[in-house]
Design a protein around this motif. Sequence first.
Motif, PDB file in Angstrom:
ATOM      1  N   HIS A  18      -7.710  -6.071  10.317  1.00 30.79           N
ATOM      2  CA  HIS A  18      -7.642  -4.664  10.763  1.00 30.79           C
ATOM      3  C   HIS A  18      -6.337  -3.997  10.357  1.00 30.79           C
ATOM      4  O   HIS A  18      -5.353  -4.026  11.090  1.00 30.79           O
ATOM      5  CB  HIS A  18      -7.791  -4.616  12.286  1.00 30.79           C
ATOM      6  CG  HIS A  18      -8.177  -3.265  12.814  1.00 30.79           C
ATOM      7  ND1 HIS A  18      -9.420  -2.985  13.310  1.00 30.79           N
ATOM      8  CD2 HIS A  18      -7.469  -2.111  12.930  1.00 30.79           C
ATOM      9  CE1 HIS A  18      -9.465  -1.730  13.721  1.00 30.79           C
ATOM     10  NE2 HIS A  18      -8.293  -1.166  13.500  1.00 30.79           N
ATOM     11  N   HIS A  20      -4.625  -0.326   8.723  1.00 28.79           N
ATOM     12  CA  HIS A  20      -4.724   1.055   8.247  1.00 28.79           C
ATOM     13  C   HIS A  20      -3.610   1.302   7.236  1.00 28.79           C
ATOM     14  O   HIS A  20      -2.663   0.515   7.122  1.00 28.79           O
ATOM     15  CB  HIS A  20      -4.597   2.038   9.409  1.00 28.79           C
ATOM     16  CG  HIS A  20      -5.658   1.872  10.449  1.00 28.79           C
ATOM     17  ND1 HIS A  20      -6.927   2.359  10.290  1.00 28.79           N
ATOM     18  CD2 HIS A  20      -5.639   1.251  11.657  1.00 28.79           C
ATOM     19  CE1 HIS A  20      -7.645   2.066  11.368  1.00 28.79           C
ATOM     20  NE2 HIS A  20      -6.892   1.393  12.210  1.00 28.79           N
ATOM     21  N   LYS A 128     -16.095   0.442   8.447  1.00 27.47           N
ATOM     22  CA  LYS A 128     -15.407   0.551   9.736  1.00 27.47           C
ATOM     23  C   LYS A 128     -15.863   1.828  10.424  1.00 27.47           C
ATOM     24  O   LYS A 128     -15.894   2.884   9.811  1.00 27.47           O
ATOM     25  CB  LYS A 128     -13.892   0.602   9.502  1.00 27.47           C
ATOM     26  CG  LYS A 128     -13.083   1.139  10.685  1.00 27.47           C
ATOM     27  CD  LYS A 128     -12.990   0.131  11.808  1.00 27.47           C
ATOM     28  CE  LYS A 128     -12.421   0.689  13.110  1.00 27.47           C
ATOM     29  NZ  LYS A 128     -11.259   1.528  13.037  1.00 27.47           N
ATOM     30  N   HIS A 202     -10.565  -5.275  18.384  1.00 28.30           N
ATOM     31  CA  HIS A 202      -9.700  -5.175  19.572  1.00 28.30           C
ATOM     32  C   HIS A 202     -10.331  -5.833  20.819  1.00 28.30           C
ATOM     33  O   HIS A 202     -11.546  -5.749  21.000  1.00 28.30           O
ATOM     34  CB  HIS A 202      -9.371  -3.718  19.970  1.00 28.30           C
ATOM     35  CG  HIS A 202      -9.171  -2.770  18.831  1.00 28.30           C
ATOM     36  ND1 HIS A 202      -8.243  -3.001  17.854  1.00 28.30           N
ATOM     37  CD2 HIS A 202      -9.770  -1.586  18.535  1.00 28.30           C
ATOM     38  CE1 HIS A 202      -8.275  -1.982  16.995  1.00 28.30           C
ATOM     39  NE2 HIS A 202      -9.191  -1.115  17.377  1.00 28.30           N
ATOM     40  N   ASP A 254      -3.808  -3.961  13.508  1.00 26.85           N
ATOM     41  CA  ASP A 254      -3.927  -2.509  13.673  1.00 26.85           C
ATOM     42  C   ASP A 254      -2.695  -1.868  13.028  1.00 26.85           C
ATOM     43  O   ASP A 254      -2.173  -0.867  13.501  1.00 26.85           O
ATOM     44  CB  ASP A 254      -4.044  -2.044  15.129  1.00 26.85           C
ATOM     45  CG  ASP A 254      -4.885  -0.767  15.244  1.00 26.85           C
ATOM     46  OD1 ASP A 254      -5.411  -0.301  14.211  1.00 26.85           O
ATOM     47  OD2 ASP A 254      -5.021  -0.230  16.355  1.00 26.85           O
TER      48      ASP A 254
HETATM   49 ZN   LIG Z   1      -7.402   0.634  14.101  1.00 24.13          ZN
END
Ligand SMILES: [Zn+2]
Length: 292
Positions: A18, A20, A128, A202, A254
């Motif tokens: 995960h 970004h 996603k 998550h 994340d």
């Molecule tokens: Zn995220």
Amino acid sequence: MLPDVLAAADEPRAIDTHAHQPTREFLRDAGGEMMRDAASTFGTELETWDYDEMRAEYREAGVARAVLLGWDAETNTGNPPVPNDHVAEVRDEHPDFFVGFGSVDPLKEDCVEEAERCVEDLDLSGFKFQQIAQGFDPSSPRHRELWNAIESLGVPVIFHGGNSTLGAGSPGGRGLRVKYGNPMLIDDVAAEHPALPILIAHPAFPWEKEQLAICQQKGNVHMDLSGWLPKYIDEQVLHYAGTVLRDKVMFGTDYPMIRPGRWLAQFAAHTDYDEETQRKLLWENAEAFLGL
Ligand SMILES: [Zn+2]
């Protein structure tokens, strides 16, 4: 401090499911005001940096690969997407490091065509969805055609799980609805699309128990530990990750909100999984899920 199995390895091994973009595309353009709310929740600044720096940071932390996520919540937020072409370009510049996941906005008329283009033309490896930012209920029959299409394309999907820090603390949470993060809505998708591999991203606060139940009951549903530093992850989640779900739980950060070095140091300090379990959680389960 690295987890034992990474300290013992002579090359980076972990896989982050995960990540970004640490760039303007995600943090400023797609993120807009709701991202500034999230950054203040995580106590971070909205600085940006490039993919070479990102990659060097991961290598240093013992991480070999990262799933780079697209973002299209344009209908619900009015912000521009992180284009799927951008994700594919970045992946092509670092093909041994990034796994590219596209994003389609389920509220757009052409979402099925865009999903097909992502896999057939851009060679992206999955999708996603962020149901809260995108403002949709994945269990609604109006999205069935999209799940059918992705199931036929033979690629996995990552759904957001739990509450979101996007919009946190602002009046009305910038209009975003927490209910769309309930993993029970994903249970319906999993039941109707048994050939669709699903990862619930998550620990799905405040519905971790529901999430664990779904991961246990549905062979096609998995989860990751991204978005939460290990010392804040629910005890029962950590217990399941080392026992009944140890073939299904994966490492994720994340990024750039949570950085891999910090997450892995806390994982080493706050958990005491045996080495076999560490290997499963940090890379083997992700290799199986992503088909690497
Ligand atoms: Zn995220």
